[in-house]
Motif scaffolding. Structure first.
Motif, PDB file in Angstrom:
ATOM      1  N   ILE A  37       0.853  -1.197   0.000  1.00 41.16           N
ATOM      2  CA  ILE A  37       0.000   0.000   0.000  1.00 41.16           C
ATOM      3  C   ILE A  37       0.891   1.251   0.000  1.00 41.16           C
ATOM      4  N   ALA A  38       1.884   1.253   0.894  1.00 38.26           N
ATOM      5  CA  ALA A  38       2.774   2.425   1.010  1.00 38.26           C
ATOM      6  C   ALA A  38       3.533   2.671  -0.299  1.00 38.26           C
ATOM      7  N   LEU A  39       4.061   1.613  -0.878  1.00 37.66           N
ATOM      8  CA  LEU A  39       4.841   1.764  -2.118  1.00 37.66           C
ATOM      9  C   LEU A  39       3.967   2.233  -3.275  1.00 37.66           C
ATOM     10  N   THR A  40       2.763   1.673  -3.358  1.00 35.44           N
ATOM     11  CA  THR A  40       1.868   2.076  -4.460  1.00 35.44           C
ATOM     12  C   THR A  40       1.460   3.538  -4.304  1.00 35.44           C
ATOM     13  N   PHE A  41       1.153   3.913  -3.066  1.00 29.98           N
ATOM     14  CA  PHE A  41       0.750   5.304  -2.842  1.00 29.98           C
ATOM     15  C   PHE A  41       1.927   6.254  -3.117  1.00 29.98           C
ATOM     16  N   GLY A  42       3.120   5.813  -2.714  1.00 35.79           N
ATOM     17  CA  GLY A  42       4.314   6.616  -2.975  1.00 35.79           C
ATOM     18  C   GLY A  42       4.526   6.819  -4.471  1.00 35.79           C
ATOM     19  N   LEU A  43       4.385   5.740  -5.209  1.00 38.91           N
ATOM     20  CA  LEU A  43       4.553   5.817  -6.665  1.00 38.91           C
ATOM     21  C   LEU A  43       3.485   6.726  -7.281  1.00 38.91           C
ATOM     22  N   TYR A  44       2.276   6.651  -6.704  1.00 32.88           N
ATOM     23  CA  TYR A  44       1.192   7.507  -7.205  1.00 32.88           C
ATOM     24  C   TYR A  44       1.519   8.982  -6.954  1.00 32.88           C
ATOM     25  N   LEU A  45       2.040   9.284  -5.768  1.00 34.06           N
ATOM     26  CA  LEU A  45       2.378  10.683  -5.453  1.00 34.06           C
ATOM     27  C   LEU A  45       3.468  11.195  -6.393  1.00 34.06           C
ATOM     28  N   ILE A  46       4.472  10.360  -6.623  1.00 30.64           N
ATOM     29  CA  ILE A  46       5.558  10.776  -7.533  1.00 30.64           C
ATOM     30  C   ILE A  46       4.997  10.962  -8.942  1.00 30.64           C
ATOM     31  N   GLY A  47       4.196   9.989  -9.379  1.00 28.55           N
ATOM     32  CA  GLY A  47       3.638  10.057 -10.731  1.00 28.55           C
ATOM     33  C   GLY A  47       2.675  11.216 -10.919  1.00 28.55           C
ATOM     34  N   SER A  48       2.047  11.646  -9.817  1.00 30.56           N
ATOM     35  CA  SER A  48       1.110  12.776  -9.905  1.00 30.56           C
ATOM     36  C   SER A  48       1.834  14.116  -9.908  1.00 30.56           C
ATOM     37  N   SER A  49       3.132  14.082  -9.611  1.00 29.68           N
ATOM     38  CA  SER A  49       3.924  15.325  -9.613  1.00 29.68           C
ATOM     39  C   SER A  49       4.954  15.277 -10.739  1.00 29.68           C
ATOM     40  N   HIS A  50       4.624  14.550 -11.769  1.00 30.93           N
ATOM     41  CA  HIS A  50       5.559  14.289 -12.857  1.00 30.93           C
ATOM     42  C   HIS A  50       6.159  15.572 -13.432  1.00 30.93           C
ATOM     43  N   SER A  51       5.280  16.530 -13.785  1.00 29.94           N
ATOM     44  CA  SER A  51       5.776  17.738 -14.472  1.00 29.94           C
ATOM     45  C   SER A  51       6.636  18.582 -13.531  1.00 29.94           C
ATOM     46  N   GLN A  52       6.236  18.637 -12.230  1.00 26.64           N
ATOM     47  CA  GLN A  52       7.049  19.403 -11.278  1.00 26.64           C
ATOM     48  C   GLN A  52       8.435  18.780 -11.122  1.00 26.64           C
ATOM     49  N   ILE A  53       8.462  17.450 -11.074  1.00 25.39           N
ATOM     50  CA  ILE A  53       9.754  16.761 -10.905  1.00 25.39           C
ATOM     51  C   ILE A  53      10.643  17.032 -12.123  1.00 25.39           C
ATOM     52  N   VAL A  54      10.046  16.946 -13.320  1.00 21.16           N
ATOM     53  CA  VAL A  54      10.822  17.195 -14.540  1.00 21.16           C
ATOM     54  C   VAL A  54      11.326  18.644 -14.537  1.00 21.16           C
ATOM     55  N   TRP A  55      10.490  19.578 -14.106  1.00 15.38           N
ATOM     56  CA  TRP A  55      10.888  20.996 -14.062  1.00 15.38           C
ATOM     57  C   TRP A  55      12.046  21.191 -13.089  1.00 15.38           C
ATOM     58  N   LEU A  56      11.937  20.547 -11.917  1.00 16.64           N
ATOM     59  CA  LEU A  56      13.002  20.662 -10.912  1.00 16.64           C
ATOM     60  C   LEU A  56      14.303  20.088 -11.438  1.00 16.64           C
ATOM     61  N   ILE A  57      14.188  18.951 -12.115  1.00 17.22           N
ATOM     62  CA  ILE A  57      15.403  18.309 -12.648  1.00 17.22           C
ATOM     63  C   ILE A  57      16.026  19.195 -13.725  1.00 17.22           C
ATOM     64  N   ASN A  58      15.173  19.827 -14.515  1.00 16.05           N
ATOM     65  CA  ASN A  58      15.687  20.680 -15.597  1.00 16.05           C
ATOM     66  C   ASN A  58      16.451  21.888 -15.087  1.00 16.05           C
ATOM     67  N   GLN A  59      16.198  22.252 -13.831  1.00 21.05           N
ATOM     68  CA  GLN A  59      16.952  23.364 -13.263  1.00 21.05           C
ATOM     69  C   GLN A  59      18.430  23.007 -13.135  1.00 21.05           C
ATOM     70  N   ASN A  60      18.662  21.693 -12.946  1.00 19.90           N
ATOM     71  CA  ASN A  60      20.026  21.214 -12.806  1.00 19.90           C
ATOM     72  C   ASN A  60      20.437  20.533 -14.113  1.00 19.90           C
ATOM     73  N   GLN A  61      21.349  21.137 -14.850  1.00 19.81           N
ATOM     74  CA  GLN A  61      21.708  20.614 -16.175  1.00 19.81           C
ATOM     75  C   GLN A  61      22.877  19.627 -16.143  1.00 19.81           C
ATOM     76  N   GLY A  62      23.341  19.259 -14.937  1.00 12.90           N
ATOM     77  CA  GLY A  62      24.490  18.358 -14.827  1.00 12.90           C
ATOM     78  C   GLY A  62      24.143  16.932 -15.215  1.00 12.90           C
ATOM     79  N   ALA A  63      25.156  16.062 -15.145  1.00 13.84           N
ATOM     80  CA  ALA A  63      24.964  14.653 -15.505  1.00 13.84           C
ATOM     81  C   ALA A  63      23.941  13.938 -14.631  1.00 13.84           C
ATOM     82  N   PRO A  64      23.990  14.111 -13.284  1.00 18.04           N
ATOM     83  CA  PRO A  64      22.986  13.423 -12.458  1.00 18.04           C
ATOM     84  C   PRO A  64      21.566  13.840 -12.838  1.00 18.04           C
ATOM     85  N   GLY A  65      21.428  15.124 -13.214  1.00 17.31           N
ATOM     86  CA  GLY A  65      20.114  15.621 -13.635  1.00 17.31           C
ATOM     87  C   GLY A  65      19.619  14.879 -14.861  1.00 17.31           C
ATOM     88  N   GLY A  66      20.536  14.581 -15.792  1.00 19.92           N
ATOM     89  CA  GLY A  66      20.170  13.856 -17.012  1.00 19.92           C
ATOM     90  C   GLY A  66      19.657  12.456 -16.695  1.00 19.92           C
TER      91      GLY A  66
END
Lengths: 280, 324
Positions: free
Chosen positions: A192-221
Motif C-alpha cells: 500500500i505504502a509503495l503504491t501510494f508513494g509511486l502515485y504521489l511521484i507520478g502525480s507530480s511528474h511535471s514538477q519533478i521534470v521541471w526541478l530536474i531541468n533546473q540542474n543541467q548536470g549529468a545526475p540531472g540527465g
C-alpha cells in the motif's frame, strides 16, 4: 448420514487432456473476486460517499448558489478520484494476503492453472469492481447535476465530464496492477505504502521534470530519464479541463487510456513473473 | 503413484534471511490404490511436504513426482485433489457455487460440472446444503464440502491435510468412512494427521515424520507385527490384597514386574496386563488355582502404533506433540 459406499471404479481423467481455454480460468477467478469485493466493501462505500456528497452539495448551494454546478462537478470528480484510489490500492494490495491467510490460494494453485492466470483473474475481478464503482458514481453525479443545476450555469461539457471520470477509472486500474505487483514481493501494508508513494511521484511528474531541468548536470540527465520509468499520473487528471470547461475529443482520451493500459500490462507481466517464483 | 526422492526443504526468514531446514532428505513411495497415513507431531514438516506434493512449493533439493510427472507440472496437478488443513472458503459462495468455481479451475466443462457436482455433493452427504452460503456452514460441513471440491474432477490421488482436525468424534468417524469409500473407488489417498487412532483405523500404509526426518515408512501391518509379544488384559475381583497373590507365587516383591503390570480398580477389582502368551497362560493357571481371585474378563490387547511412535518420535521437546 450415509456415505456412498459403492465399490465401482471410476474413470480417471488423463493427465494429458487438452488444455482448457486460457481465458476461462481468469474469468472464473475474476467472477469470484468481483462478487466477494462487491459484497464486502464497494456498495457501502458508494452509498456513504454519495450521502456525504449530497450533504456537501446542499451546503455549498446555500453558501454560493451561483457556483453550485462548479462545486458539484469538482467535488464529484474529486470524490470519485479518492474513492477509486482507496479501493484500488487497498484491494489490490491485500488480494494475495487475504487468499494466503485463509489458504484458498493453496487450493487454487493446486489446480492445473498457471499462476499468472490467477493474477490476471484477480486484476480483472478488481477492475470490474472499479468499473462498477466509477460508473455508479459518475451516473449519480450526472443525475445530481441534471436535477440541481439550471441550464444557465457554467459547467464543463459532457465529453469532458465523462472523459475525466473515464481516466480516473483507467488510473485506478493502473493502481490495482501496481498494488498487485508490489504485493507479490512484499507485505500488504508495504505494498500500500509503495503504491501510494509511486502515485504521489507520478502525480507530480511535471514538477519533478521541471526541478530536474533546473540542474543541467549529468545526475540531472539520469534523473530526467529515470522519471519516465514511472507512470505519469498527471495524464489521467482532467481537473483543469473540468474547471475551465475545455472540451476533449476521443483521440485525446484514447491515447491517455492506452498509455494507462500499457503500464497495466507491464506491471501485471512483472507481477506474474515474480509470482511464478514465489514460495508460500 | 507418488514418489518422493531425497526431498530437502529450506526456508529463509527474517531480515538477514536466516535459513532453516524443514525437511531433511525425505524419501518414500505411495503405492497406487493405497490409503497412506502420514503421521507426525505438530511442526514435524507434514504440511510443508504436502505443499510440495500439490505443487505449491518447489523442493530446495530432490524430486516429487506423481505418476512420473514433476509435482509442479500441469499434468501432475490434473491427477490431484487437495484439501488444505482447516479449509476456509469464500463465504459468499454456496456449496454448489464453490464446486462450480473449483471445477472450472480444474478445466471441467459446463456439462461435466452439471453432471458431477450433484454426484460429489451426494458422496459427501451435502446435497441438502448445496444452496446454503458457506458462511453459514459448520466446521464439519466445511470439511465435507472441501472434500467434495477435492474429488469433483475425479483425481487419482487425493491429498488431505489433517482432514479430521477440529471435528467431533462423530464427524471424525464420518470422514474416516468417507476416506475408505473413496479408496474403494480406486483412488490413492494420502492424508496427514497427528492423531494415531485415525491412521491406525483406516490406513494400509503409514509413514512417520519427526523434525523433518522420515522415521518409519511402509505397510502398517509390518509395524504391528514388529511387536514380538502380544499383550493381554485381565480384570479380576479380589477378596484379598493382590500383592499377596504375587508374593505367594514368588513372582517378586515389587508391583511392576517384568511382563506384568497391574492397577487397582474400584469395587475390589484389579486390572492386570501381562506380556506374552506363556506369561498369560501361567497367570491364568494361577488365578484358577486360587479361590480368592475371580476372573471377570480376559482380552488380548491389539498391537498399536502408539508404542512404535513413542519410540520414534521425540515427544515433549518443543512444539512436538502426538495425540494418543
Amino acid at each position: 448420514m450415509s456415505w456412498s459406499s459403492e465399490q465401482q471404479s471410476i474413470q480417471f481423467p488423463s493427465p494429458s487432456l487438452t488444455r482448457h481455454s486460457l481465458w476461462r480460468v481468469p474469468l472464473s477467478i475474476a467472477q469470484v473476486t468481483f462478487q466477494e469485493v462487491l459484497r464486502d466493501k464497494v456498495l457501502t462505500q458508494v452509498f456513504v460517499l454519495t450521502g456525504l456528497l449530497f450533504l456537501a452539495t446542499a451546503l455549498a448551494a446555500q453558501i454560493s448558489p451561483a457556483m453550485t454546478s462548479r462545486i458539484l462537478a469538482d467535488f464529484s470528480w474529486g470524490t470519485l478520484l479518492i474513492s477509486s484510489l482507496v479501493l484500488a490500492i487497498s484491494q489490490g494490495a491485500i488480494a494475495l494476503k487475504k487468499e494466503v491467510d485463509r489458504r484458498t490460494l493453496f487450493v487454487v494453485l493446486s489446480r492445473p492453472i498457471y499462476r499468472s492466470q490467477w493474477l490476471l483473474g484477480k486484476f480483472l475481478g478488481l477492475s470490474g469492481v472499479i468499473l462498477l464503482n466509477g460508473t455508479l458514481f459518475a451516473t449519480l453525479m450526472e443525475a445530481l447535476l441534471y436535477l440541481w443545476v439550471d441550464s444557465n450555469s457554467f459547467i464543463a461539457p459532457l465529453s469532458t465530464r465523462v472523459g475525466a471520470d473515464m481516466l480516473v477509472i483507467v488510473q485506478s486500474l493502473l493502481l490495482v496492477s501496481i498494488a498487485l505487483f508490489f504485493s507479490m514481493m512484499t507485505s500488504a501494508s508495504l505494498a500500500i505504502a509503495l503504491t501510494f508513494g509511486l502515485y504521489l511521484i507520478g502525480s507530480s511528474h511535471s514538477q519533478i521534470v521541471w526541478l530536474i531541468n533546473q540542474n543541467q548536470g549529468a545526475p540531472g540527465g539520469i534523473l530526467r530519464d529515470s522519471v519516465f520509468l514511472i507512470p505519469n499520473f498527471e495524464l489521467f487528471h482532467l481537473s483543469r479541463y473540468l474547471t475551465y470547461g475545455v472540451p476533449v475529443d476521443g483521440i485525446f482520451l484514447l491515447t491517455r487510456a492506452a498509455y494507462g493500459i500499457l503500464w497495466c500490462v507491464l506491471f501485471l507481466t512483472l507481477g506474474g513473473f515474480i509470482l511464478r517464483r514465489r514460495e508460500f | 503413484m507418488l514418489s518422493i526422492e531425497n526431498v530437502q526443504q529450506t526456508f529463509r526468514s527474517g531480515f538477514l534471511m536466516h535459513s532453516k531446514e524443514i525437511l531433511h532428505g525425505v524419501t518414500f513411495q505411495v503405492p497406487k490404490g493405497s490409503i497412506f497415513g502420514f503421521l507426525g507431531p505438530n511442526g514435524a514438516g507434514k504440511t510443508t511436504l504436502i505443499h510440495l506434493i500439490v505443487g505449491i512449493r518447489a523442493p530446495t533439493r530432490g524430486h516429487v513426482k506423481i505418476k512420473g510427472f514433476p509435482a509442479r507440472s500441469l499434468e501432475a496437478k490434473r491427477l490431484i485433489g487437495y484439501l488444505p488443513e482447516r479449509p476456509y472458503f469464500q463465504e459468499h459462495l454456496t456449496g454448489e457455487g464453490l464446486l462450480r468455481y473449483f471445477g472450472s479451475l480444474a478445466g471441467m466443462t459446463r456439462e461435466e460440472l452439471g453432471r458431477r457436482i450433484p454426484e460429489a455433493l451426494e458422496s459427501v452427504g451435502m446435497s441438502q446444503a448445496r444452496k446454503v452460503e458457506l458462511g453459514n456452514y459448520s466446521k464439519g460441513m466445511l470439511q465435507r464440502i472441501g472434500i467434495a471440491q477435492a474429488i469433483l474432477h475425479h483425481p487419482e490421488l487425493l491429498v488431505l491435510d489433517e482432514p479430521m482436525s477440529g471435528l467431533d468424534p462423530i464427524g471424525r468417524k464420518e470422514i474416516r468412512e468417507l476416506i475408505v469409500s473413496l479408496a474403494r473407488q480406486g483412488r490413492t489417498l494420502f492424508f496427514s494427521s497427528h492423531v494415531i487412532p485415525d491412521v491406525e483405523a483406516i490406513c494400509d500404509q503409514v509413514a512417520v515424520i519427526d523434525r523433518g526426518k522420515m522415521q518409519v515408512c511402509g505397510p502398517i501391518s509390518d509395524f504391528l507385527s514388529e511387536k514380538s509379544e502380544l499383550q493381554f488384559e485381565l480384570i479380576l475381583r479380589c477378596d484379598t490384597r493382590f500383592e499377596d497373590l504375587l508374593s505367594g507365587v514368588s513372582l517378586g516383591g515389587d508391583f511392576m514386574l517384568d511382563g506384568l503390570r497391574w492397577g487397582q480398580l474400584p469395587e475390589d477389582r484389579v486390572r492386570v496386563v501381562v506380556s506374552g502368551e506363556r506369561m498369560a497362560e501361567r497367570f491364568l493357571q494361577l488365578i484358577a488355582s486360587e479361590s480368592r481371585y475371580k476372573l471377570i474378563s480376559f482380552n488380548p490387547i491389539r498391537p498399536s502404533l502408539e508404542s512404535l511412535f513413542s519410540s520414534k518420535v521425540s515427544v515433549g521437546k518443543g512444539p512436538n506433540e502426538l495425540v494418543k
